[in-house]
Design a protein around this motif. Structure first.
Motif, short mmCIF file in Angstrom:
data_model
loop_
_atom_site.label_atom_id
_atom_site.label_comp_id
_atom_site.label_asym_id
_atom_site.label_seq_id
_atom_site.Cartn_x
_atom_site.Cartn_y
_atom_site.Cartn_z
N PRO A 70 -42.21 88.00 39.11
CA PRO A 70 -43.21 87.48 38.16
C PRO A 70 -43.28 88.24 36.84
CG PRO A 70 -44.14 87.68 40.37
CD PRO A 70 -42.81 88.37 40.40
N GLU A 71 -42.73 89.46 36.83
CA GLU A 71 -42.84 90.28 35.62
C GLU A 71 -41.68 90.03 34.65
OE1 GLU A 71 -40.31 92.50 38.54
OE2 GLU A 71 -42.11 91.25 38.60
N VAL A 72 -40.68 89.23 35.03
CA VAL A 72 -39.50 89.07 34.18
C VAL A 72 -39.58 87.77 33.37
CG1 VAL A 72 -38.11 90.32 35.88
CG2 VAL A 72 -38.00 87.81 35.79
N GLU A 73 -38.80 87.76 32.30
CA GLU A 73 -38.54 86.54 31.55
C GLU A 73 -37.10 86.14 31.80
OE1 GLU A 73 -39.48 87.22 27.47
OE2 GLU A 73 -41.64 87.32 27.83
N VAL A 74 -36.86 84.85 31.93
CA VAL A 74 -35.56 84.34 32.34
C VAL A 74 -35.00 83.42 31.27
CG1 VAL A 74 -34.26 83.10 34.12
CG2 VAL A 74 -36.30 84.43 34.76
N ASP A 75 -33.74 83.66 30.90
CA ASP A 75 -32.99 82.71 30.09
C ASP A 75 -32.08 81.91 31.01
OD1 ASP A 75 -34.17 83.58 27.78
OD2 ASP A 75 -32.42 84.70 27.04
N ALA A 76 -32.07 80.60 30.82
CA ALA A 76 -31.22 79.70 31.60
C ALA A 76 -30.22 79.07 30.65
CB ALA A 76 -32.07 78.63 32.29
N LEU A 77 -28.96 79.42 30.80
CA LEU A 77 -27.93 79.09 29.82
C LEU A 77 -26.85 78.21 30.44
CD1 LEU A 77 -26.34 79.51 27.14
CD2 LEU A 77 -25.62 81.73 28.03
N ASP A 78 -26.47 77.17 29.71
CA ASP A 78 -25.38 76.30 30.17
C ASP A 78 -24.71 75.69 28.95
OD1 ASP A 78 -24.94 74.95 33.25
OD2 ASP A 78 -23.92 73.97 31.59
N ILE A 79 -23.44 75.36 29.09
CA ILE A 79 -22.71 74.70 28.01
C ILE A 79 -23.04 73.21 27.93
CG2 ILE A 79 -20.68 74.15 29.41
CD1 ILE A 79 -18.95 74.81 26.96
N ASP A 80 -23.50 72.65 29.05
CA ASP A 80 -23.67 71.21 29.20
C ASP A 80 -25.10 70.79 28.85
OD1 ASP A 80 -23.82 68.56 30.03
OD2 ASP A 80 -22.63 68.88 31.84
N VAL A 81 -25.26 70.05 27.76
CA VAL A 81 -26.60 69.63 27.33
C VAL A 81 -27.23 68.68 28.34
CG1 VAL A 81 -26.19 70.02 24.88
CG2 VAL A 81 -25.62 67.80 25.88
N ASP A 82 -26.41 67.90 29.03
CA ASP A 82 -26.95 66.98 30.04
C ASP A 82 -27.54 67.76 31.22
OD1 ASP A 82 -26.30 64.69 28.62
OD2 ASP A 82 -24.32 64.52 29.52
N ALA A 83 -26.83 68.79 31.66
CA ALA A 83 -27.36 69.62 32.74
C ALA A 83 -28.65 70.30 32.32
CB ALA A 83 -26.32 70.65 33.17
N LEU A 84 -28.71 70.76 31.07
CA LEU A 84 -29.91 71.42 30.58
C LEU A 84 -31.11 70.47 30.54
CD1 LEU A 84 -28.43 73.65 27.74
CD2 LEU A 84 -29.53 74.45 29.84
N ALA A 85 -30.85 69.19 30.34
CA ALA A 85 -31.94 68.21 30.38
C ALA A 85 -32.55 68.14 31.77
CB ALA A 85 -31.43 66.84 29.94
N VAL A 86 -31.71 68.28 32.80
CA VAL A 86 -32.21 68.31 34.17
C VAL A 86 -32.94 69.63 34.42
CG1 VAL A 86 -31.62 68.07 36.61
CG2 VAL A 86 -30.30 66.84 34.88
N ALA A 87 -32.38 70.73 33.92
CA ALA A 87 -33.03 72.04 34.07
C ALA A 87 -34.43 72.01 33.45
CB ALA A 87 -32.18 73.12 33.43
N LYS A 88 -34.57 71.35 32.32
CA LYS A 88 -35.88 71.26 31.67
C LYS A 88 -36.90 70.58 32.59
CE LYS A 88 -37.97 69.82 27.26
NZ LYS A 88 -39.05 68.92 27.73
N LEU A 89 -36.46 69.54 33.30
CA LEU A 89 -37.35 68.87 34.24
C LEU A 89 -37.85 69.83 35.32
CD1 LEU A 89 -35.40 65.51 34.77
CD2 LEU A 89 -37.39 65.89 33.30
#
Length: 286
Positions: free
Chosen positions: A143-162
């Motif tokens: 709970p104390e960390v901040e996380v970056d979620a990185l991918d080359i695929d914009v479509d996959a990132l749209a799912v990650a956003k959900l």
């Protein structure tokens, strides 16, 4: 017909059709139970409580139709239901992203990574995040960390956003688009990575269920190490002092050791054994 009988019948159909499992289940019975319970709107862990439930004709027809789709399309069940579970946490999924199944999730949940983290660790990167499941699990576990979620695929990132929004983590999980560590916007105490690592020979032999997933998330070149070579070259600059990289390589340990014979790594125990996921320190990489 009782629910348990229906599941047994549908499992026999799946077996006879020769569908392939591995996207959340490992047997025809478990797959049939997943599809039947989901179709009935029941919790996936509620079979024992509902096994003797009598199904009407509409229920039976609806379950049969879903199993028909599974057989005809050879798509993973998660793509048909729109949901997958990892370490008991539900995730939204569709064909824009690989079905979440990383063994790194086990290591987050059972705290196997924790002894390697500095007490002041605050920044985590989930590289090749796909649908964002490891980023979400990391944010939940620490709970104390901040996380970056990185991918080359914009479509996959749209799912990650959900999924980030589904689990109310938008304030702690930042989505980034870019090619490997070139897309990172910070340095990190921990990098988690389940990259494309399937070698070309194995790619050519993949069952249809895996070919339904984005090839970009699977194919790792002739020996499976194409992405990993660049990752290990760039990782020291992306890690803070005392930082570590946790890397999943699946069944590619032989190719990994051939590609990096002098690299000192720690192999982490998972339910699939001790050759699927490794940990390497910044010191060893440098």
């Amino acid at each position: 017909m009782k629910l348990i009988t229906c599941i047994e019948t549908q499992a026999a159909r799946l077996d006879q059709a020769g569908v392939f499992f591995g996207h959340g289940t490992s047997t025809a019975f478990d797959e049939a139970a997943w599809l039947a319970l989901w179709r009935l709107g029941l919790p996936l862990d509620a079979l024992d409580a509902h096994a003797e439930r009598e199904l009407n004709e509409a229920d039976l027809a609806s379950i049969t139709e879903l199993v028909d789709q599974r057989i005809a399309t050879r798509k993973p069940a998660a793509y048909l239901t729109g949901e997958a579970w990892l370490q008991g946490v539900p995730f939204t999924i569709d064909e824009r992203a690989i079905v979440p199944r990383s063994f790194i999730a086990e290591l987050i949940a059972d705290a196997s990574i924790d002894p390697w983290l500095h007490p002041d660790s605050r920044r985590v990167l989930d590289l090749c995040t796909g649908n964002g499941s490891l980023a979400v699990l990391a944010a939940m576990a620490w709970p104390e960390v901040e996380v970056d979620a990185l991918d080359i695929d914009v479509d996959a990132l749209a799912v990650a956003k959900l999924n980030v929004e589904r689990h109310n983590l938008a304030l702690r999980v930042r989505l980034l688009q870019g090619d490997g560590l070139a897309g990172a916007e910070s340095t990190y105490d921990l990098i988690l990575c389940n990259p494309p690592y399937v070698n070309s020979t194995s790619m050519a032999a993949l069952p249809a269920e895996y070919r339904a997933e984005p090839e970009l998330a699977l194919a790792g070149g002739s020996d499976g190490m194409d992405f990993i070579r660049e990752l290990l070259r760039a990782a020291p600059a992306a890690l803070n002092d005392d930082g570590v990289l946790v890397l999943e390589i699946g069944n590619e340990r032989e190719n990994f050791e051939a590609a990096f014979p002098a690299l000192e790594v720690v192999w982490l125990e998972t339910s699939a054994g001790d050759d699927q996921v490794l940990l390497v320190t910044k010191e060893a990489l440098a």
